[in-house]
Every structure is written in C-alpha cells, then in structure tokens.
Design an enzyme around this catalytic site. Structure first.
Site, PDB file in Angstrom:
ATOM      1  N   SER A 290      -8.967  26.902 -14.951  1.00  0.00           N
ATOM      2  CA  SER A 290      -9.411  28.283 -14.742  1.00  0.00           C
ATOM      3  C   SER A 290      -8.949  29.085 -15.951  1.00  0.00           C
ATOM      4  CB  SER A 290      -8.763  28.832 -13.472  1.00  0.00           C
ATOM      5  OG  SER A 290      -8.848  30.234 -13.434  1.00  0.00           O
TER       6      SER A 290
ATOM      7  N   TYR B 114      -1.501  30.043  -7.076  1.00  0.00           N
ATOM      8  CA  TYR B 114      -2.797  29.494  -7.512  1.00  0.00           C
ATOM      9  C   TYR B 114      -2.813  29.355  -9.038  1.00  0.00           C
ATOM     10  CZ  TYR B 114      -7.714  29.185  -8.724  1.00  0.00           C
ATOM     11  OH  TYR B 114      -8.907  28.776  -9.274  1.00  0.00           O
TER      12      TYR B 114
HETATM   13  N1  LIG Z   1     -14.771  30.862  -8.191  1.00  0.00           N
HETATM   14  C1  LIG Z   1     -13.941  31.178  -9.166  1.00  0.00           C
HETATM   15  O1  LIG Z   1     -13.782  32.353  -9.532  1.00  0.00           O
HETATM   16  C2  LIG Z   1     -13.203  30.091  -9.906  1.00  0.00           C
HETATM   17  C3  LIG Z   1     -12.698  30.378 -11.190  1.00  0.00           C
HETATM   18  C4  LIG Z   1     -12.001  29.381 -11.869  1.00  0.00           C
HETATM   19  C5  LIG Z   1     -11.815  28.142 -11.299  1.00  0.00           C
HETATM   20  N2  LIG Z   1     -12.311  27.883 -10.049  1.00  0.00           N
HETATM   21  C6  LIG Z   1     -12.082  26.555  -9.468  1.00  0.00           C
HETATM   22  O2  LIG Z   1     -13.323  25.936  -9.232  1.00  0.00           O
HETATM   23  C7  LIG Z   1     -13.182  24.973  -8.184  1.00  0.00           C
HETATM   24  C8  LIG Z   1     -14.321  25.160  -7.212  1.00  0.00           C
HETATM   25  O3  LIG Z   1     -14.201  26.428  -6.597  1.00  0.00           O
HETATM   26  P1  LIG Z   1     -15.468  27.291  -6.164  1.00  0.00           P
HETATM   27  O4  LIG Z   1     -15.357  28.576  -6.843  1.00  0.00           O
HETATM   28  O5  LIG Z   1     -16.698  26.512  -6.291  1.00  0.00           O
HETATM   29  O6  LIG Z   1     -15.086  27.575  -4.626  1.00  0.00           O
HETATM   30  P2  LIG Z   1     -15.806  27.134  -3.279  1.00  0.00           P
HETATM   31  O7  LIG Z   1     -17.228  27.509  -3.289  1.00  0.00           O
HETATM   32  O8  LIG Z   1     -14.924  27.679  -2.210  1.00  0.00           O
HETATM   33  O9  LIG Z   1     -15.725  25.528  -3.283  1.00  0.00           O
HETATM   34  C9  LIG Z   1     -14.518  24.853  -3.042  1.00  0.00           C
HETATM   35  C10 LIG Z   1     -14.828  23.394  -2.759  1.00  0.00           C
HETATM   36  O10 LIG Z   1     -13.580  22.723  -2.557  1.00  0.00           O
HETATM   37  C11 LIG Z   1     -13.647  22.018  -1.319  1.00  0.00           C
HETATM   38  N3  LIG Z   1     -12.350  21.988  -0.640  1.00  0.00           N
HETATM   39  C12 LIG Z   1     -11.574  23.041  -0.324  1.00  0.00           C
HETATM   40  N4  LIG Z   1     -10.485  22.632   0.346  1.00  0.00           N
HETATM   41  C13 LIG Z   1     -10.579  21.280   0.447  1.00  0.00           C
HETATM   42  C14 LIG Z   1      -9.771  20.281   1.034  1.00  0.00           C
HETATM   43  N5  LIG Z   1      -8.625  20.587   1.652  1.00  0.00           N
HETATM   44  N6  LIG Z   1     -10.164  18.995   0.961  1.00  0.00           N
HETATM   45  C15 LIG Z   1     -11.328  18.667   0.348  1.00  0.00           C
HETATM   46  N7  LIG Z   1     -12.136  19.570  -0.233  1.00  0.00           N
HETATM   47  C16 LIG Z   1     -11.762  20.872  -0.179  1.00  0.00           C
HETATM   48  C17 LIG Z   1     -14.643  22.801  -0.472  1.00  0.00           C
HETATM   49  O11 LIG Z   1     -15.243  21.947   0.511  1.00  0.00           O
HETATM   50  P3  LIG Z   1     -14.897  21.965   2.071  1.00  0.00           P
HETATM   51  O12 LIG Z   1     -14.525  23.347   2.446  1.00  0.00           O
HETATM   52  O13 LIG Z   1     -16.167  21.461   2.669  1.00  0.00           O
HETATM   53  O14 LIG Z   1     -13.781  20.981   2.234  1.00  0.00           O
HETATM   54  C18 LIG Z   1     -15.663  23.212  -1.514  1.00  0.00           C
HETATM   55  O15 LIG Z   1     -16.602  22.202  -1.698  1.00  0.00           O
HETATM   56  C19 LIG Z   1     -11.785  25.185  -7.598  1.00  0.00           C
HETATM   57  O16 LIG Z   1     -10.913  24.205  -8.107  1.00  0.00           O
HETATM   58  C20 LIG Z   1     -11.401  26.557  -8.111  1.00  0.00           C
HETATM   59  O17 LIG Z   1     -10.005  26.693  -8.221  1.00  0.00           O
HETATM   60  C21 LIG Z   1     -13.016  28.826  -9.355  1.00  0.00           C
END
Ligand SMILES: NC(=O)c1ccc[n+]([C@@H]2O[C@H](COP(=O)([O-])OP(=O)(O)OC[C@H]3O[C@@H](n4cnc5c(N)ncnc54)[C@H](OP(=O)(O)O)[C@@H]3O)[C@@H](O)[C@H]2O)c1
Length: 356
Positions: free
Chosen positions: A145, A158
């Site tokens: 991130s 986080y």
């Molecule tokens: N959105 C942002 O602003 C942002 C910025 C920088 C980095 N990121 C990173 O990008 C990645 C994806 O995030 P996103 O933004 O796409 O969020 P998201 O839409 O909430 O997706 C998160 C994914 O992680 C899975 N997940 C969560 N808890 C889990 C668990 N205990 N076991 C297995 N799978 C799990 C969820 O699936 P289930 O709920 O079905 O398990 C979902 O598929 C993360 O690592 C996040 O830290 C996000």
C-alpha cells in the site's frame, strides 16, 4: 494464444475489490485459476462468469479464512492434492482497521488482521516460492500500500502490516535476483473497494479521493508480468506521494496522514472547504508541516534534508518528463484511434474499432 494459456494463477482475496479485478485480468489472459477467500458463493459465481466470458478451462475454489493458524499450509496442501502447479501467486487478501490504537480498536480484530496481512502472506510465499525456485520459474504479487511507506495514525497496525509486506517483498527481490522467479509489490493509494467500509473508515477524508480498482489491478498486473520490483498505480500524483514519503520527516508525514485519515467535516463546514480542493489542502498541510519540522531540527538534520530535497528535485524532474511522455503517447494513441474509427463505414465496424 494468450500468454497465460496452460498456466495457473492462485489469487487470495479474489471475491472482491482489487483481487477480483486481478482475477479477471488473469482469466482474460487464458490462465487457469485457483481462487481463495471466505465467500465461496461469490467465487462460484465468478467462476461461471470467467468460464462463459473468457473460456477459462479450470477454476478451483478454495473457501478459507486466512486469518486462522496455518490456513496457508492448508491451501497449499489442497492445491498439491489436486496436482496443480501454481505459476503465479497473488497475495491480495487483506483487511484494515480504523481507530486510535490505545483506546478504540479491538485486539482480537487486530490479531486477525496481522495474521491475515502478514503471517498468511508470508507462509503462502514461503510454500509456493520454494516450488517456483525448484522449477526456476514463477511470479508473485504482494499487495502492499502507499501506507507501507508512511506512518498512518488511526490505521497504525494496518500500516505496520503493509510496511512489513513492502519491506519483505523488496528483500526477496534481492534474494531472487539471479533466478527467473520475480516478486512484485503493488502499492495502491486509497482505492474504491469495500475496504474502508469493512475497516470502519468509510467517513474519512481519504475516501473522497479514491481511485478505480480496475486501473489499480491493471497497473499491478502489468508490473507483475514485467517482473518489476514494485509499482505505484495512479500516475504522477501518487508517485509524488511516494517520493515525498521517502524524503519528508516522519513526524511531518504522520501529521499529513492523520489529517487524511480524520473524519470528514460536517456538511456546512464541508461546503466552505470544498473550494480549496482536498489535494491542494493536503499539499499545503504537507508544506506547513515540512517547514515546522525543518525549523525545529538540528543543523545536521537540515543538511540531511537539503541533500534529500536535491534528490527529490531530480526525481520530480524525471517524473515530470515521464508525465510529458505519457501525455504525448496518449495523444498519439487517441489520434490513431480516431483515424481508424473515421475510416469505418458501418456503425458495427465503428463499435468494433472502439472496443478493440
Ligand atoms: N482499497 C484500498 O484503499 C487499498 C489500498 C492499498 C492496499 N489495499 C490492499 O488491497 C488488498 C485488497 O483489498 P481491497 O481494497 O480489494 O478490499 P476488499 O474489496 O475488501 O477485498 C478484500 C479481499 O480479501 C478477502 N479477505 C478478507 N479477509 C479474509 C480472510 N480472513 N481470509 C481470506 N480472505 C479474506 C476478502 O474476501 P472474503 O471477505 O470473501 O473472505 C476479499 O476478497 C488488501 O490487501 C488491502 O490491504 C487496499
């Protein structure tokens, strides 16, 4: 033939957001897929869509809570039992948690977050990397991130987990440099997914400037395929944040990030602030914090910052010339596209050309 035909990509967190967009890109490129998350119903639906839209041959769904002890080992064992060779591993699954560390946030959720964001990612990497090295072939994408490189009050744990992911990944880049296995860190800025809702941060200022997960996934995918050590999606603005994070005093960065992570103002106050523009406000705050920090530092530290700022100047001029190149390329591409469209005779041909 697509570049991924006959190969398999394993994507954790494929049920939503950036992970789902990445899974789509792999499917479009002809990869077989192993999709991991807790929501297996969503993964089943995705599997049907990929098979019918892109002709994906094999999709394996693994329902797993990766915050549980040795969850990664279980995923690995299931993959091995099915005789699947994983060519590309994407460690996307991750969650955030919003609030003051000392008084607001819940330890059980923090522990699960560290397990998911750090332990599961590390164990997945350990298990699959070993096999990739034995074949001397493979690619890994780790979701870091922009918070990986900046202290982030109100998201302290986080940001700590993402700092780990980035540092860990860059160390592996070096360890693997004489092999055909590559590892890439993806450092998105705030992105328009369910992430902030789930983290309890849906009302924070930063959610006013979220970027498109489709663009984030595409930049990550391209960097992964090119074997780059890292990528910051989102063009000049986010790359500038990256450069500033490296050179600004950490106290100043923490102040800027605290402001971005604070709650949005009430509507009436908000309307009077809108004219300033969020980006401009942050820039002013950053400049102010930098001046305050500079005035309060020793002569030695000032010399150090002057040296870093010189580097920043060089980096910014590189960034500006790269932005100019991008604008010229975009113009040339658009011009060619318009010429091609103009040469078409029927509406169907025009549509085909636009979608091509
Ligand atoms: N959105 C942002 O602003 C942002 C910025 C920088 C980095 N990121 C990173 O990008 C990645 C994806 O995030 P996103 O933004 O796409 O969020 P998201 O839409 O909430 O997706 C998160 C994914 O992680 C899975 N997940 C969560 N808890 C889990 C668990 N205990 N076991 C297995 N799978 C799990 C969820 O699936 P289930 O709920 O079905 O398990 C979902 O598929 C993360 O690592 C996040 O830290 C996000």
């Amino acid at each position: 033939m697509n570049s991924g035909t006959g190969k398999t990509a394993l994507i954790t967190g494929a049920s939503s957001g950036i992970g789902q967009e990445l899974a789509k890109l792999f499917a479009q490129d002809g990869y077989n897929l192993v999709l991991v998350a807790r929501s297996d119903d969503t993964l089943d639906r995705l599997s049907d869509v990929f098979k019918s839209n892109y002709g994906t041959q094999n999709v394996t769904i693994i329902k797993k809570d990766l915050s549980e002890e040795d969850a990664a080992q279980d995923v690995y064992d299931q993959v091995k039992a099915k005789n699947i060779t994983v060519d590309v591993l994407v460690n996307d699954a991750g969650v955030g948690l919003y609030g003051l560390f000392a008084t607001d946030t819940d330890w059980e959720r923090e522990k699960a977050m560290i397990h998911l964001n750090v332990l599961a990612l590390t164990q997945m990497t350990k298990l699959f990397l070993y096999d990739m090295l034995a074949r001397n072939e493979g690619k890994i994408l780790n979701l870091a991130s922009l918070l990986s490189i900046a202290p982030s009050p109100l998201m302290a744990v986080y940001a700590g987990t993402k700092a780990y992911v980035y540092n860990f990944t860059q160390s592996l880049v070096n360890e693997l440099k004489d092999t055909n296995v590559t590892v890439t860190a993806l450092l998105p800025n705030a992105t328009d997914t369910d992430f902030f809702n789930k983290a309890g941060a849906e009302n924070t200022k930063v959610t006013d400037e979220v970027q498109d997960p489709v663009m984030v996934a595409k930049d990550g995918y391209d960097a992964l395929m090119a074997g780059k050590p890292k990528v910051v999606p989102g063009g000049l603005k986010n790359k500038s944040y990256e450069v500033i994070s490296y050179v600004a005093p950490q106290e100043a960065m923490a102040a800027v990030m605290r402001d971005k992570m604070s709650q949005k103002p009430e509507p009436d106050q908000k309307s009077s602030n809108v004219a300033w523009g969020i980006g401009f406000g942050v820039a002013v705050l950053a400049g102010f914090a930098l001046v305050v920090a500079y005035n309060n530092t020793s002569e030695y530290d000032r010399a150090r910052y002057r040296y870093k700022l010189k580097g920043l100047g060089d980096n910014l001029s590189d960034l500006i010339s790269s932005a100019i190149d991008t604008v010229i390329d975009t113009y040339q591409n658009a011009k060619t596209k318009v010429e091609h469209v103009a040469a078409k005779e029927t509406p169907e041909e025009v549509l085909e050309e636009i979608e091509a």
